[in-house]
Design a protein around this motif. Sequence first.
Motif, PDB file in Angstrom:
ATOM      1  N   SER A 181       0.827  -1.199   0.000  1.00 40.55           N
ATOM      2  CA  SER A 181       0.000   0.000   0.000  1.00 40.55           C
ATOM      3  C   SER A 181       0.867   1.257   0.000  1.00 40.55           C
ATOM      4  O   SER A 181       0.598   2.220  -0.736  1.00 40.55           O
ATOM      5  N   ILE A 182       1.943   1.247   0.793  1.00 40.53           N
ATOM      6  CA  ILE A 182       2.860   2.386   0.839  1.00 40.53           C
ATOM      7  C   ILE A 182       3.534   2.587  -0.514  1.00 40.53           C
ATOM      8  O   ILE A 182       3.696   3.714  -0.989  1.00 40.53           O
ATOM      9  N   ALA A 183       3.917   1.493  -1.158  1.00 43.03           N
ATOM     10  CA  ALA A 183       4.541   1.581  -2.486  1.00 43.03           C
ATOM     11  C   ALA A 183       3.591   2.230  -3.489  1.00 43.03           C
ATOM     12  O   ALA A 183       4.009   3.068  -4.311  1.00 43.03           O
ATOM     13  N   ALA A 184       2.320   1.865  -3.421  1.00 41.29           N
ATOM     14  CA  ALA A 184       1.325   2.446  -4.319  1.00 41.29           C
ATOM     15  C   ALA A 184       1.152   3.937  -4.046  1.00 41.29           C
ATOM     16  O   ALA A 184       1.071   4.751  -4.978  1.00 41.29           O
ATOM     17  N   ILE A 185       1.112   4.308  -2.770  1.00 43.16           N
ATOM     18  CA  ILE A 185       0.944   5.722  -2.390  1.00 43.16           C
ATOM     19  C   ILE A 185       2.151   6.540  -2.825  1.00 43.16           C
ATOM     20  O   ILE A 185       2.016   7.646  -3.363  1.00 43.16           O
ATOM     21  N   HIS A 186       3.356   6.018  -2.606  1.00 44.53           N
ATOM     22  CA  HIS A 186       4.577   6.694  -3.055  1.00 44.53           C
ATOM     23  C   HIS A 186       4.527   6.953  -4.556  1.00 44.53           C
ATOM     24  O   HIS A 186       4.791   8.065  -5.028  1.00 44.53           O
ATOM     25  N   ALA A 187       4.227   5.903  -5.317  1.00 43.15           N
ATOM     26  CA  ALA A 187       4.207   6.015  -6.783  1.00 43.15           C
ATOM     27  C   ALA A 187       3.162   7.025  -7.249  1.00 43.15           C
ATOM     28  O   ALA A 187       3.407   7.814  -8.172  1.00 43.15           O
ATOM     29  N   PHE A 188       2.013   7.028  -6.594  1.00 39.44           N
ATOM     30  CA  PHE A 188       0.926   7.941  -6.953  1.00 39.44           C
ATOM     31  C   PHE A 188       1.327   9.397  -6.745  1.00 39.44           C
ATOM     32  O   PHE A 188       1.162  10.234  -7.641  1.00 39.44           O
ATOM     33  N   PHE A 189       1.895   9.711  -5.575  1.00 34.95           N
ATOM     34  CA  PHE A 189       2.235  11.114  -5.299  1.00 34.95           C
ATOM     35  C   PHE A 189       3.467  11.572  -6.079  1.00 34.95           C
ATOM     36  O   PHE A 189       3.593  12.761  -6.406  1.00 34.95           O
TER      37      PHE A 189
END
Length: 294
Positions: free
Chosen positions: A73-81
């Motif tokens: 989930s953190i990886a997805a959030i990092h990539a998104f921002f």
Amino acid sequence: MRDAICDFIEYLRNVKKASYNTEVSYSRDLKKMANYLESQGITTIEQVNTTNLNSYMLHLEREQLSPATVSRSIAAIHAFFQYEMQNGRVKSDPSAGLTPPKVERKIPEIMSVQEVDLLMRQPDEKSPKGIRDKAMLELLYATGIRVSELIHLKLTELNLQMGYIACRESGKERIVPFGSAAKKALERYVKEARNILLGVHESEYLFVNCSGTPMSRQGFWKILKGYAKSAGITTDITPHTLRHSFAAHLLQNGADLRSVQEMLGHSDISTTQMYLNVGVYKIRDVYNRAHPRK
């Protein structure tokens, strides 16, 4: 915010050529984040700050999710921002301070050579379905490819004469050889069974089901479970178990790490290195269970 997430997923699909699994998991994780933030009155990406995201991390912890799930989930959030910053929609990355929890790498489940041999003897090769199943099992163990790569393999990506397949996923291609057992099973499937299964249909995919349509992940999973049960194998066998066994057996028999990494399609060699330690872990497990002063 949801429009921004949809735009990001389109970017992953069309520009980054991300795998289907990555696309689905990132979409799911980001929509879950959006649901939480909206419940806190935050509806646009410009409103999101580090405090909001840290609060979301605490929310995930309260749900008792596994470290691996939280890390994803953190990886997805990092990539998104990061994507939003590149496009000028946010001035700074509110996820920069998020650190993933330590994920304990599980020891992969490995089949013995005897169990693999027993599994391969289960399909009834008197029927087109059994011939197909035999070819699928042999190819999966011979190459260590993922089940998604197996079911999406096209007939044109199989070279029977030279004994290799070309795997294409996420815009990348790798060549993986296979041995005589898989070659024999594949030759028989292509010559004797595939056209019978296709019937009046046509398909670019190598493996098809009994109605002539491409094999699904769920369909192959069910097939494998059935054969494992009939073979009397009590451990939980999945398509990835054959991939793990392929890698471990190669390394145990002297294959070099770099070659196995290339065949598996691992971007990081540390992922491949875990197979070197499988024997050590098993010995340690036996010791811990049996020694009176462990």
